[in-house]
Write a protein that holds these residues in place. Structure first.
Motif, mmCIF file in Angstrom:
data_model
loop_
_atom_site.group_PDB
_atom_site.id
_atom_site.type_symbol
_atom_site.label_atom_id
_atom_site.label_comp_id
_atom_site.label_asym_id
_atom_site.label_seq_id
_atom_site.Cartn_x
_atom_site.Cartn_y
_atom_site.Cartn_z
ATOM 1 N N THR A 1 -25.249 -6.120 -58.511
ATOM 2 C CA THR A 1 -24.957 -7.546 -58.313
ATOM 3 C C THR A 1 -24.219 -7.831 -57.004
ATOM 4 O OG1 THR A 1 -22.954 -7.296 -59.622
ATOM 5 C CG2 THR A 1 -24.920 -8.048 -60.793
ATOM 6 N N ARG A 2 -23.916 -6.786 -56.214
ATOM 7 C CA ARG A 2 -23.343 -7.058 -54.884
ATOM 8 C C ARG A 2 -24.351 -6.637 -53.818
ATOM 9 N NH1 ARG A 2 -17.591 -6.702 -52.753
ATOM 10 N NH2 ARG A 2 -18.691 -8.207 -51.467
ATOM 11 N N PRO A 3 -24.591 -7.487 -52.825
ATOM 12 C CA PRO A 3 -25.563 -7.145 -51.786
ATOM 13 C C PRO A 3 -25.226 -5.811 -51.117
ATOM 14 C CG PRO A 3 -24.875 -9.434 -51.573
ATOM 15 C CD PRO A 3 -23.997 -8.824 -52.627
ATOM 16 N N GLY A 4 -26.280 -5.070 -50.788
ATOM 17 C CA GLY A 4 -26.095 -3.782 -50.115
ATOM 18 C C GLY A 4 -25.941 -2.628 -51.077
ATOM 19 N N LEU A 5 -25.779 -2.926 -52.385
ATOM 20 C CA LEU A 5 -25.561 -1.860 -53.373
ATOM 21 C C LEU A 5 -26.738 -1.786 -54.348
ATOM 22 C CD1 LEU A 5 -23.586 0.306 -54.458
ATOM 23 C CD2 LEU A 5 -22.704 -1.427 -56.031
ATOM 24 N N TYR A 6 -27.171 -0.551 -54.617
ATOM 25 C CA TYR A 6 -28.270 -0.274 -55.543
ATOM 26 C C TYR A 6 -27.813 0.834 -56.488
ATOM 27 C CZ TYR A 6 -30.819 -2.707 -51.860
ATOM 28 O OH TYR A 6 -31.227 -3.646 -50.941
ATOM 29 N N ALA A 7 -28.478 0.941 -57.637
ATOM 30 C CA ALA A 7 -28.156 2.046 -58.555
ATOM 31 C C ALA A 7 -29.428 2.464 -59.273
ATOM 32 C CB ALA A 7 -27.091 1.613 -59.562
ATOM 33 N N ALA A 8 -29.553 3.772 -59.544
ATOM 34 C CA ALA A 8 -30.731 4.268 -60.268
ATOM 35 C C ALA A 8 -30.354 5.507 -61.064
ATOM 36 C CB ALA A 8 -31.858 4.608 -59.289
ATOM 37 N N GLY A 9 -31.075 5.719 -62.166
ATOM 38 C CA GLY A 9 -30.825 6.882 -63.021
ATOM 39 C C GLY A 9 -29.739 6.561 -64.032
ATOM 40 N N GLU A 10 -29.036 7.611 -64.465
ATOM 41 C CA GLU A 10 -28.093 7.417 -65.577
ATOM 42 C C GLU A 10 -26.914 6.523 -65.200
ATOM 43 O OE1 GLU A 10 -27.453 11.004 -67.822
ATOM 44 O OE2 GLU A 10 -25.773 10.125 -68.914
ATOM 45 N N ASN B 1 -36.746 9.553 -72.445
ATOM 46 C CA ASN B 1 -37.014 8.390 -71.590
ATOM 47 C C ASN B 1 -36.141 8.384 -70.344
ATOM 48 O OD1 ASN B 1 -39.119 7.056 -72.771
ATOM 49 N ND2 ASN B 1 -37.901 5.429 -73.704
ATOM 50 N N SER B 2 -35.092 9.242 -70.297
ATOM 51 C CA SER B 2 -34.175 9.086 -69.160
ATOM 52 C C SER B 2 -34.703 9.733 -67.891
ATOM 53 C CB SER B 2 -32.781 9.599 -69.493
ATOM 54 O OG SER B 2 -32.862 10.806 -70.159
ATOM 55 N N LEU B 3 -35.348 10.890 -67.998
ATOM 56 C CA LEU B 3 -35.944 11.450 -66.778
ATOM 57 C C LEU B 3 -37.004 10.489 -66.257
ATOM 58 C CD1 LEU B 3 -36.307 15.238 -67.713
ATOM 59 C CD2 LEU B 3 -34.756 14.257 -66.026
ATOM 60 N N LEU B 4 -37.732 9.884 -67.189
ATOM 61 C CA LEU B 4 -38.756 8.919 -66.774
ATOM 62 C C LEU B 4 -38.112 7.738 -66.049
ATOM 63 C CD1 LEU B 4 -41.833 8.503 -67.050
ATOM 64 C CD2 LEU B 4 -41.343 6.968 -68.950
ATOM 65 N N GLU B 5 -36.982 7.280 -66.582
ATOM 66 C CA GLU B 5 -36.270 6.173 -65.927
ATOM 67 C C GLU B 5 -35.862 6.570 -64.505
ATOM 68 O OE1 GLU B 5 -32.345 5.244 -67.363
ATOM 69 O OE2 GLU B 5 -32.427 3.219 -66.566
ATOM 70 N N CYS B 6 -35.399 7.825 -64.339
ATOM 71 C CA CYS B 6 -34.995 8.288 -62.997
ATOM 72 C C CYS B 6 -36.173 8.195 -62.024
ATOM 73 C CB CYS B 6 -34.526 9.741 -63.045
ATOM 74 S SG CYS B 6 -32.973 9.982 -63.904
ATOM 75 N N LEU B 7 -37.360 8.616 -62.488
ATOM 76 C CA LEU B 7 -38.527 8.602 -61.596
ATOM 77 C C LEU B 7 -38.968 7.175 -61.294
ATOM 78 C CD1 LEU B 7 -40.846 11.434 -63.055
ATOM 79 C CD2 LEU B 7 -39.126 11.602 -61.264
ATOM 80 N N VAL B 8 -39.125 6.375 -62.351
ATOM 81 C CA VAL B 8 -39.682 5.028 -62.163
ATOM 82 C C VAL B 8 -38.708 4.144 -61.378
ATOM 83 C CG1 VAL B 8 -40.331 2.906 -63.389
ATOM 84 C CG2 VAL B 8 -41.191 5.126 -64.177
ATOM 85 N N PHE B 9 -37.437 4.151 -61.798
ATOM 86 C CA PHE B 9 -36.503 3.220 -61.163
ATOM 87 C C PHE B 9 -35.892 3.802 -59.882
ATOM 88 C CE2 PHE B 9 -37.154 1.396 -65.309
ATOM 89 C CZ PHE B 9 -37.265 0.043 -65.015
ATOM 90 N N GLY B 10 -35.915 5.132 -59.730
ATOM 91 C CA GLY B 10 -35.516 5.728 -58.449
ATOM 92 C C GLY B 10 -36.482 5.264 -57.365
ATOM 93 N N ARG B 11 -37.760 5.271 -57.714
ATOM 94 C CA ARG B 11 -38.806 4.855 -56.781
ATOM 95 C C ARG B 11 -38.716 3.351 -56.489
ATOM 96 N NH1 ARG B 11 -44.992 6.517 -58.226
ATOM 97 N NH2 ARG B 11 -44.908 4.744 -59.610
ATOM 98 N N ARG B 12 -38.505 2.572 -57.541
ATOM 99 C CA ARG B 12 -38.415 1.113 -57.342
ATOM 100 C C ARG B 12 -37.203 0.759 -56.479
ATOM 101 N NH1 ARG B 12 -41.857 -1.840 -60.505
ATOM 102 N NH2 ARG B 12 -40.739 -3.741 -60.016
ATOM 103 N N ALA B 13 -36.081 1.435 -56.728
ATOM 104 C CA ALA B 13 -34.875 1.138 -55.935
ATOM 105 C C ALA B 13 -35.122 1.478 -54.466
ATOM 106 C CB ALA B 13 -33.683 1.926 -56.476
ATOM 107 N N ALA B 14 -35.799 2.608 -54.222
ATOM 108 C CA ALA B 14 -36.065 3.012 -52.836
ATOM 109 C C ALA B 14 -36.915 1.957 -52.133
ATOM 110 C CB ALA B 14 -36.774 4.364 -52.822
#
Ligand SMILES: Cc1cc2nc3c(=O)[nH]c(=O)nc-3n(C[C@H](O)[C@H](O)[C@H](O)COP(=O)(O)OP(=O)(O)OC[C@H]3O[C@@H](n4cnc5c(N)ncnc54)[C@H](O)[C@@H]3O)c2cc1C
Length: 525
Positions: free
Chosen positions: A353-362, A377-390
């Motif tokens: 919620t603050r500009p410039g900051l992102y978070a992914a994984g656990e 589901n958590s390793l899957l979350e790391c892959l899917v949302f790690g990629r989306r965050a990037a």
């Protein structure tokens, strides 16, 4: 203070952080990865059972979503779940292209089942070493990627902020007394959860909630922190950590019994040993209370020595160190803190919620797990949302860092007021924030830990890694207590003896920004 600069900064080198780093590098971006220990040291490398993805023709994203929503007990963000299950298979294919080898028979990838999954959809590697294989493949690729610079042994202490945005991080490189500030256009927290705060934990020592505390202290919203998942089958050997015995064992047919040989799970839930983790963990503790034993027993002997050796080679090797074998012995187990469901609140692209900051994984709270995470589901979350965050980091227009002058001077940091010593802290967590919680216990935890959240400003140069680590541990525990005390019901991984049932009036998520604990807007399902 020394200053480094980075366009894309990633804190943490587990599956989420390295997935994001490779996604950015493949898109031509330069990335700096900071990690507390060696590159491969992460909870990710401990993951055993596997990664859930729709792979079989009989399975479907709709079914995977339904199972995830059921486990999440009414608090999942349905949009996040939809992305997880639909983008999951492609994210797994990318991992395979990056060199991860899953177990297969000929051309066919082998699938198993775990609690809460109605289909066979868990891919695994080396039988029971899925996380180690993913981490190996990612580390090898990162090491050969010229656009990624890795600094090992860097303890990130706090985020750098300007009035309008997050602008990087400061911390220490191991062996250096003088801190370093890393000014970054975009900062991704991929620093894992906080389950290592607990005495009985399946997590490695690095997961102490640092990223969650850093984000909260920088004014970002954190959410759902009352939900800490306890795994029912941590190995009980006096003086040893609670090594995990994967849920896949029960998926393959292992049973839970008391020392007298009585199978008890059918008395607690129609799915017996494959009931949701929170139900199995509570049943075990009730049985331990009833029998006076410090553990219950996992019985996999009927699965056969040959099968067990082939399917769970890592576990057989681990157990052999204690003269135990799945094929021969009943294995003593008890619940252990395992997974942090809440974390830094993000949108569907990893933006905090603050500009410039992102978070992914656990470390992140995307809403995919609701009140309880579905196994694998958590390793899957790391892959899917790690990629989306990037992708979001690459595409977002960011405001320039406007306070160069301010950042040029040593950043201001903070310490909480002293509360418990670390030993007392684990005791406090075990007593008041474990599987069973009570109103008075939670009130005690909140009162004792509240001073840890009072931010006393200090020049960063006055602090040491040990003081910052102690501060973060206490503040992380205080955040969990704050959320858990407020939720006056039982739901998913959060169980209160004084409010033992779910309450429809509480079907909403909580978020904390600064000192304000609020109901989060948005749909839940
Ligand atoms: C024993 C065990 C078995 C599991 N089995 C499974 C499974 O079968 N399937 C599944 O889906 N999930 C499983 N999980 C959960 C899963 O492994 C984790 O949720 C996931 O790997 C988290 O990955 P991550 O990249 O978010 O964080 P992590 O892998 O925890 O990585 C965090 C990184 O951040 C670094 N870091 C932390 N703080 C700082 C700091 N202050 N400064 C710099 N660096 C920092 C750490 O050193 C580390 O490199 C299991 C977990 C455990 C403990």
């Amino acid at each position: 203070m020394k200053t480094w600069r980075a366009r894309h900064l990633i804190i943490g080198s587990g599956v989420a952080g390295l997935t994001a780093a490779l996604t950015l590098a493949e898109a031509g971006e330069e990335v700096l990865v900071l990690t507390k220990d060696r590159l491969h040291v992460a909870t990710s490398a401990y993951a055993q059972g596997g990664i859930a993805a729709v792979w079989d023709e009989a399975d479907s994203p709709t079914d995977h979503a339904r199972d995830t929503l059921v486990a999440g007990a009414g608090l999942c963000d349905p949009r996040a779940v939809d992305l997880l299950v639909r983008e999951g298979p492609d994210a797994v294919r990318t991992m395979i292209a990056w060199g991860a080898c899953f177990d297969r028979e000929g051309d066919r990838l082998l699938l198993t089942r775990e609690g809460g999954h109605r289909h066979w959809r868990i891919l695994h590697a080396h039988g029971d070493a899925t996380g180690r294989e993913l981490e190996r493949a990612l580390c090898e690729r990162v090491r050969t990627e010229a656009r990624i610079r890795v600094i090992e042994g860097f303890l990130a202490a706090d985020l750098l902020t300007t009035p309008t945005r997050v602008a990087g991080v400061w911390g220490w490189q191991s062996g250096e007394a003088e801190p370093v500030q890393v000014v970054a256009e975009r900062t991704l927290l991929a620093s894992g959860g906080l389950a290592a705060l607990f005495r009985d934990t399946t997590n490695p020592a690095v997961t102490t909630g640092d990223g969650i505390v850093m984000a909260w202290a920088a004014g970002a919203t954190v959410a759902d922190l009352e939900f800490v998942q306890f795994h029912p089958t941590g190995l009980v050997i006096p003086g040893e950590p609670r090594y995990l015995l994967t849920e896949a064992l029960r998926g393959e047919g292992a049973l839970l019994v008391t020392r007298a040989g009585e199978r008890f799970m059918p008395r607690y839930h129609p799915l017996a040993e494959l009931a949701p983790r929170d139900i199995v963990a509570r049943a075990e503790l009730l049985e331990m209370q009833r029998t006076g034993d410090p553990f219950v027993l996992l019985d996999a002997r009927h699965l056969g020595a040959e099968f067990l050796r082939r399917r769970f080679p890592g576990l057989e090797e681990l157990l052999a160190r204690f003269s135990l074998s799945l094929a021969r012995d009943l294995i003593p187990v008890a619940p252990a803190a395992h997974y942090t469901i809440g974390g830094v609140l993000t949108d569907l692209d990893g933006r905090a919620t603050r500009p410039g900051l992102y978070a992914a994984g656990e470390v992140a709270c995307t809403g995919v797990h609701g009140a309880n995470r579905l196994a694998s589901n958590s390793l899957l979350e790391c892959l899917v949302f790690g990629r989306r965050a990037a992708r979001a980091m690459r595409e977002d227009a960011v405001e320039p860092i406007d306070s160069e002058l301010e950042l040029a001077s040593p950043p201001l940091s903070w310490e909480g007021e002293a509360v418990a010593t670390d030993l007392d802290l684990t005791e406090l967590l075990a007593r008041h924030l474990g599987v069973f919680r009570t109103g008075p216990g939670l009130a005690t935890a909140v009162a004792q830990l509240a001073p840890a959240l009072r931010q006393i400003p200090r020049p960063a140069t006055d602090l040491t890694p040990a003081r910052v680590t102690a501060r973060s541990r206490r503040a992380a525990a205080a955040l969990v207590a704050r959320f858990a005390e407020a939720r006056r019901e039982s739901r998913g991984a959060h169980f209160r003896e004084d409010f033992p049932a779910p309450d429809p009036a509480w079907q909403f998520r909580q978020g904390l920004t600064g000192d304000a604990l609020e109901r989060l807007p948005g749909d839940v399902a």
